[in-house]
Design an enzyme around this catalytic site. Structure first.
Site, PDB file in Angstrom:
ATOM      1  N   GLU A 115       7.157  -0.674   5.409  1.00  9.06           N
ATOM      2  CA  GLU A 115       6.555  -1.112   6.386  1.00  9.06           C
ATOM      3  C   GLU A 115       5.252  -1.637   5.984  1.00  9.06           C
ATOM      4  O   GLU A 115       4.755  -1.424   4.738  1.00  9.06           O
ATOM      5  CB  GLU A 115       5.923   0.370   7.275  1.00  9.06           C
ATOM      6  CG  GLU A 115       4.527   0.948   6.713  1.00  9.06           C
ATOM      7  CD  GLU A 115       4.823   1.531   5.188  1.00  9.06           C
ATOM      8  OE1 GLU A 115       5.869   1.684   4.788  1.00  9.06           O
ATOM      9  OE2 GLU A 115       3.717   1.606   4.577  1.00  9.06           O
ATOM     10  N   SER A 151     -10.507  -2.131  -4.679  1.00  8.28           N
ATOM     11  CA  SER A 151      -9.201  -2.014  -4.581  1.00  8.28           C
ATOM     12  C   SER A 151      -8.282  -3.228  -4.313  1.00  8.28           C
ATOM     13  O   SER A 151      -7.221  -3.422  -4.826  1.00  8.28           O
ATOM     14  CB  SER A 151      -8.810  -1.089  -3.351  1.00  8.28           C
ATOM     15  OG  SER A 151      -9.575  -1.643  -2.165  1.00  8.28           O
ATOM     16  N   LYS A 166      -1.859  -1.999  -4.514  1.00  3.94           N
ATOM     17  CA  LYS A 166      -0.358  -1.536  -3.846  1.00  3.94           C
ATOM     18  C   LYS A 166       0.567  -1.677  -4.971  1.00  3.94           C
ATOM     19  O   LYS A 166       1.700  -1.021  -5.067  1.00  3.94           O
ATOM     20  CB  LYS A 166      -0.362  -2.070  -2.770  1.00  3.94           C
ATOM     21  CG  LYS A 166      -1.166  -1.762  -1.679  1.00  3.94           C
ATOM     22  CD  LYS A 166      -0.828  -1.991  -0.203  1.00  3.94           C
ATOM     23  CE  LYS A 166      -1.550  -1.118   0.682  1.00  3.94           C
ATOM     24  NZ  LYS A 166      -3.027  -1.525   0.918  1.00  3.94           N
TER      25      LYS A 166
HETATM   26  C1  LIG Z   1      -3.929  -1.197   1.795  1.00  2.00           C
HETATM   27  C2  LIG Z   1      -5.200  -1.243   1.081  1.00  2.00           C
HETATM   28  C3  LIG Z   1      -6.320  -0.365   1.166  1.00  2.00           C
HETATM   29  C4  LIG Z   1      -6.037   0.720   1.881  1.00  2.00           C
HETATM   30  O1  LIG Z   1      -5.171   1.858   1.346  1.00  2.00           O
HETATM   31  P1  LIG Z   1      -5.150   3.110   0.725  1.00  2.00           P
HETATM   32  O2  LIG Z   1      -3.889   3.851   0.610  1.00  2.00           O
HETATM   33  O3  LIG Z   1      -6.359   4.034   1.371  1.00  2.00           O
HETATM   34  O4  LIG Z   1      -5.726   2.668  -0.631  1.00  2.00           O
HETATM   35  C5  LIG Z   1      -7.412  -0.497   0.475  1.00  2.00           C
HETATM   36  N1  LIG Z   1      -7.829  -1.792  -0.190  1.00  2.00           N
HETATM   37  C6  LIG Z   1      -6.740  -2.763  -0.030  1.00  2.00           C
HETATM   38  C7  LIG Z   1      -7.336  -3.922  -0.848  1.00  2.00           C
HETATM   39  C8  LIG Z   1      -5.569  -2.693   0.376  1.00  2.00           C
HETATM   40  O5  LIG Z   1      -4.667  -3.669   0.511  1.00  2.00           O
END
Ligand SMILES: *Cc1c(COP(=O)(O)O)cnc(C)c1O
Length: 408
Positions: free
Chosen positions: A123, A390, A101
């Site tokens: 948000e 992610s 993010k």
């Molecule tokens: C917020 C988040 C997501 C989901 O958001 P996307 O916009 O679909 O990437 C996925 N993995 C992590 C670790 C997150 O913090």
């Protein structure tokens, strides 16, 4: 296993069109008062993305503050465990504040500064986007207000404290279900009122144009790095890339550079929750319908009257009723395939990865892991599969302990 691998019919770089559409999806569905602000934002972004000085600054902060490039990691023991394809992780979990993010938060904060906007609103659901936004606001000296559902604030008290430590004001939202969707409504209300001096840093590839495009672009660095890294390691592109899909930002960022390579299968993984029954999951492509929610037209989980359905997932970051419009488009095109993972599968893979690799993945990312491990088993040892990790799971350990019946 058959997954469509045909290249997209419209070159990806030409999407969305000038009105923000990805085929029938996307667009701008907001109150009149925001139309000017969105047009201004689109113009400012178009200018910034061609400005070498802005791009230099962005690269600098992605490196120095966020910690890019992130490693491409060979998951040797999971590969051995599955007995099929070589498994690699793209390590977005190593970034500052714990997830991908921050890529988007830095890009938008720099843009806000260029536009002369000193006040930032955002948000947040689980708090990850709120934490990333609070961090960049602290760093760039911007005022920061984060809207968060009251229920989420209680569940994610640690992230609320993190945001406040970094100087953000966290506003609890008592409306509706008191979760993410309600926080987005509140943020949009604030923006309508304070639009002149305020920029809204939206946290996923969702909402009205230009957000889905802009957020995607800020995450494209994931796929760009991955391409170079896998070519260096394997001398070729991967056979499959798997990423989890909440709004869809980490997935589209990771996939985008490969959309025109028909040999690379792309798989997005949604939250299957307790299973595909109404109100028990957040897999928009499993029973969702075309609709409009919070600025854009896309697949949405809704009841026959068009009311937004309750959603559930073990991971707060995937627990949302709408999916980013670009994903809906590439699903129609057959260019990206979608699967889902259930809470139970996720809990098991979370422990397996921790035990075999010494890496505790975010529950969101673990959805990609579940599907990736299934696929790796079906593939030959000469094949290569990449999982986009992610985020890291530190934020999730309390919740997992509770689910496993462990008292800390
Ligand atoms: C917020 C988040 C997501 C989901 O958001 P996307 O916009 O679909 O990437 C996925 N993995 C992590 C670790 C997150 O913090």
């Amino acid at each position: 296993m058959s997954v469509a691998t045909k290249p997209a019919s419209v070159p990806p770089a030409q999407l969305p069109d000038s009105s923000g559409h990805f085929g029938p999806y996307g667009g701008v569905f907001v109150p009149e008062t925001l139309m000017t602000a969105l047009a201004e934002l689109t113009a400012a972004y178009e200018q910034a993305r061609q400005d070498p000085e802005y791009l230099r600054e962005l690269r600098h902060h992605l490196k120095e503050f966020a910690g890019r490039p992130t490693e491409l990691y060979f998951a040797g023991r999971l590969t051995q465990h599955c007995g099929g394809a070589k498994i690699y992780f793209k390590r977005e979990d190593l970034l500052h504040t714990g997830a991908h993010k921050i890529n988007n938060a830095i890009g938008q904060a720099l843009l806000a500064r260029r536009m002369g906007k000193q006040r930032i609103i955002a948000e947040t659901g689980a708090g990850q986007h709120g934490v990333a936004t609070a961090a960049v606001c602290a760093k760039f000296g911007l005022e920061c207000v984060v809207y968060m559902g009251a229920v989420d604030m209680e569940r994610q008290a640690l992230n609320v404290f993190r945001m406040r430590l970094m100087g953000a004001k966290v506003v609890g939202v008592e409306a509706g279900q008191k979760t993410l969707k309600d926080a987005v409504n509140e943020a949009m209300r604030d923006w309508v009122t304070n639009v002149r001096g305020t920029h809204y840093i939206l946290g996923s590839a969702l909402g009205a144009h230009p957000y889905p495009m802009m957020v995607r672009d800020f995450h494209r660095v994931i796929g760009q790095e991955l391409r170079g890294q896998i070519l260096e390691r394997e001398g070729r592109l991967p056979d499959e890339i798997v990423a989890c899909v909440g709004g869809g930002s980490n997935a589209i960022g990771c996939f985008f550079e490969f959309l025109s390579d028909p040999g690379v299968r792309l798989i997005g993984v949604e939250a299957g929750g307790h299973g595909i029954r109404r109100g028990e999951h957040a897999a928009r492509f499993e029973g969702g319908k075309l609709g409009v929610l919070q600025g854009c037209k896309t697949y949405i989980l809704q009841n026959p009257d068009g009311q937004i359905e309750l959603t559930h997932s073990v991971s707060a970051g995937l627990d949302y009723a709408a999916i980013g419009p670009e994903h809906a488009y590439y699903r129609d095109q057959g260019r990206i395939a979608y699967a889902y993972a259930t809470d139970d599968e996720v809990l098991e893979a979370f422990q397996l990865c921790s035990r075999l690799e010494g890496i505790i993945p975010a529950l969101e990312s673990t959805h990609a892991l579940v599907e990736g491990l299934k696929r790796a088993k079906q593939l030959g040892r000469d094949q290569v599969l990449v999982i986009n990790l992610s985020g890291r799971g530190d934020k999730d350990v309390n919740q997992v302990a509770k689910l496993l019946g462990v008292r800390l």
